[in-house]
Design a protein around this motif. Structure first.
Motif, mmCIF file in Angstrom:
data_model
loop_
_atom_site.group_PDB
_atom_site.id
_atom_site.type_symbol
_atom_site.label_atom_id
_atom_site.label_comp_id
_atom_site.label_asym_id
_atom_site.label_seq_id
_atom_site.Cartn_x
_atom_site.Cartn_y
_atom_site.Cartn_z
ATOM 1 N N THR A 20 2.350 1.918 -3.406
ATOM 2 C CA THR A 20 1.681 2.272 -4.324
ATOM 3 C C THR A 20 1.687 4.419 -4.118
ATOM 4 O O THR A 20 1.601 4.974 -5.073
ATOM 5 C CB THR A 20 0.263 2.167 -4.171
ATOM 6 O OG1 THR A 20 0.165 2.182 -2.825
ATOM 7 C CG2 THR A 20 0.206 0.682 -4.912
ATOM 8 N N TYR A 21 2.093 4.932 -2.908
ATOM 9 C CA TYR A 21 2.298 5.335 -2.589
ATOM 10 C C TYR A 21 3.695 6.808 -3.372
ATOM 11 O O TYR A 21 3.261 7.607 -3.502
ATOM 12 C CB TYR A 21 1.778 6.591 -1.763
ATOM 13 C CG TYR A 21 0.451 6.095 -0.046
ATOM 14 C CD1 TYR A 21 -0.884 5.633 -0.991
ATOM 15 C CD2 TYR A 21 0.218 5.694 1.151
ATOM 16 C CE1 TYR A 21 -2.398 5.552 -0.535
ATOM 17 C CE2 TYR A 21 -0.933 5.683 1.550
ATOM 18 C CZ TYR A 21 -1.832 5.473 1.033
ATOM 19 O OH TYR A 21 -2.873 4.549 1.584
ATOM 20 N N LYS B 24 0.476 -1.305 -0.165
ATOM 21 C CA LYS B 24 0.263 0.360 0.361
ATOM 22 C C LYS B 24 0.790 1.197 0.259
ATOM 23 O O LYS B 24 0.887 2.144 -1.150
ATOM 24 C CB LYS B 24 -1.322 -0.171 1.668
ATOM 25 C CG LYS B 24 -2.015 1.376 1.489
ATOM 26 C CD LYS B 24 -2.922 1.412 2.561
ATOM 27 C CE LYS B 24 -4.179 0.576 1.545
ATOM 28 N NZ LYS B 24 -5.317 0.589 2.047
ATOM 29 N N LEU C 226 5.387 4.702 -5.762
ATOM 30 C CA LEU C 226 4.884 5.170 -7.450
ATOM 31 C C LEU C 226 4.179 6.896 -7.637
ATOM 32 O O LEU C 226 4.710 7.868 -8.615
ATOM 33 C CB LEU C 226 4.167 4.634 -7.834
ATOM 34 C CG LEU C 226 4.940 2.722 -7.108
ATOM 35 C CD1 LEU C 226 4.528 1.512 -8.211
ATOM 36 C CD2 LEU C 226 6.613 2.854 -8.337
ATOM 37 N N SER C 227 2.917 6.905 -7.087
ATOM 38 C CA SER C 227 2.001 7.869 -7.097
ATOM 39 C C SER C 227 2.759 9.403 -7.015
ATOM 40 O O SER C 227 2.654 10.381 -7.480
ATOM 41 C CB SER C 227 0.669 8.122 -6.472
ATOM 42 O OG SER C 227 0.141 6.979 -6.845
ATOM 43 N N SER C 228 3.278 9.539 -5.485
ATOM 44 C CA SER C 228 3.845 11.043 -5.467
ATOM 45 C C SER C 228 5.106 10.854 -6.085
ATOM 46 O O SER C 228 5.316 12.558 -6.807
ATOM 47 C CB SER C 228 4.440 10.868 -3.816
ATOM 48 O OG SER C 228 5.495 9.524 -3.702
ATOM 49 N N LYS C 229 6.082 9.985 -6.862
ATOM 50 C CA LYS C 229 7.168 10.587 -7.776
ATOM 51 C C LYS C 229 6.397 10.415 -9.360
ATOM 52 O O LYS C 229 6.955 11.944 -9.719
ATOM 53 C CB LYS C 229 8.042 8.660 -8.270
ATOM 54 C CG LYS C 229 8.782 8.540 -7.372
ATOM 55 C CD LYS C 229 8.951 6.518 -7.355
ATOM 56 C CE LYS C 229 10.128 6.189 -6.684
ATOM 57 N NZ LYS C 229 11.146 5.099 -6.529
ATOM 58 N N ASP C 230 5.277 9.925 -10.048
ATOM 59 C CA ASP C 230 4.634 10.254 -10.708
ATOM 60 C C ASP C 230 4.359 11.904 -10.815
ATOM 61 O O ASP C 230 4.228 12.655 -11.900
ATOM 62 C CB ASP C 230 3.616 9.550 -11.455
ATOM 63 C CG ASP C 230 3.163 8.470 -11.425
ATOM 64 O OD1 ASP C 230 5.045 7.652 -11.775
ATOM 65 O OD2 ASP C 230 2.974 7.582 -11.616
ATOM 66 N N LEU C 231 4.003 12.614 -9.489
ATOM 67 C CA LEU C 231 3.355 13.801 -9.301
ATOM 68 C C LEU C 231 4.908 14.507 -9.416
ATOM 69 O O LEU C 231 4.042 16.055 -8.681
ATOM 70 C CB LEU C 231 2.321 13.505 -8.183
ATOM 71 C CG LEU C 231 0.769 13.571 -8.156
ATOM 72 C CD1 LEU C 231 0.308 12.852 -6.893
ATOM 73 C CD2 LEU C 231 0.781 13.617 -9.678
#
Length: 136
Positions: free
Chosen positions: A63-64, A60, A66-71
């Motif tokens: 996933t945070y 879990k 990965l999302s924070s990297k993308d953003l």
């Protein structure tokens, strides 16, 4: 007459001892965080989690990440006052320690089985050798 299996048993015990030594050199759990993380309104204490719970939490939190990297927000992403990567490091280390404890238990069980398989003559010989070593 010595049991022909005694030599094989002693060799296996040596292999177990070597594995136990490697495990004892493993890292101790010194957390970076305070070990109390709240995710989705549920507080988790890393110190008492089981392996499956740690894996679920790791996935879990990853996933945070990965999302924070993308953003482009990874550098400033904290959970409960600690950087998200610090939480991952603590969870991974705790997971490794639980794996190590499991392995140690398996090795102890194997060692106990091997001790039972030794012939009585060999057990007496080993005890005498141990006593002689203590006297020297």
């Amino acid at each position: 007459m010595a049991n022909p299996n005694d030599q094989k048993i002693l060799e296996l015990k040596k292999q177990i001892e070597l594995k136990k030594e490697k495990l004892s050199k493993s890292q101790k759990f010194t957390p970076i965080t305070n070990c109390s993380i709240e995710i989705d309104g549920v507080r988790h204490n890393i110190q008492v989690l089981q392996k499956e719970q740690i894996l679920t939490l790791l996935i879990k939190i990853n996933t945070y990440v990965l999302s924070s990297k993308d953003l482009g927000l990874l550098d400033s992403f904290n959970i409960n006052g600690y950087h998200v990567l610090d939480w991952i490091a603590d969870l991974k280390l705790k997971y490794e320690i639980l794996n190590r404890k499991e392995e140690e238990q398996k090795l102890k069980a194997m060692e106990t089985k091997l001790d039972k398989l030794l012939s009585d003559d060999k057990k007496v010989e080993l005890e005498l050798d141990e006593i002689a070593a203590l006297l020297n």
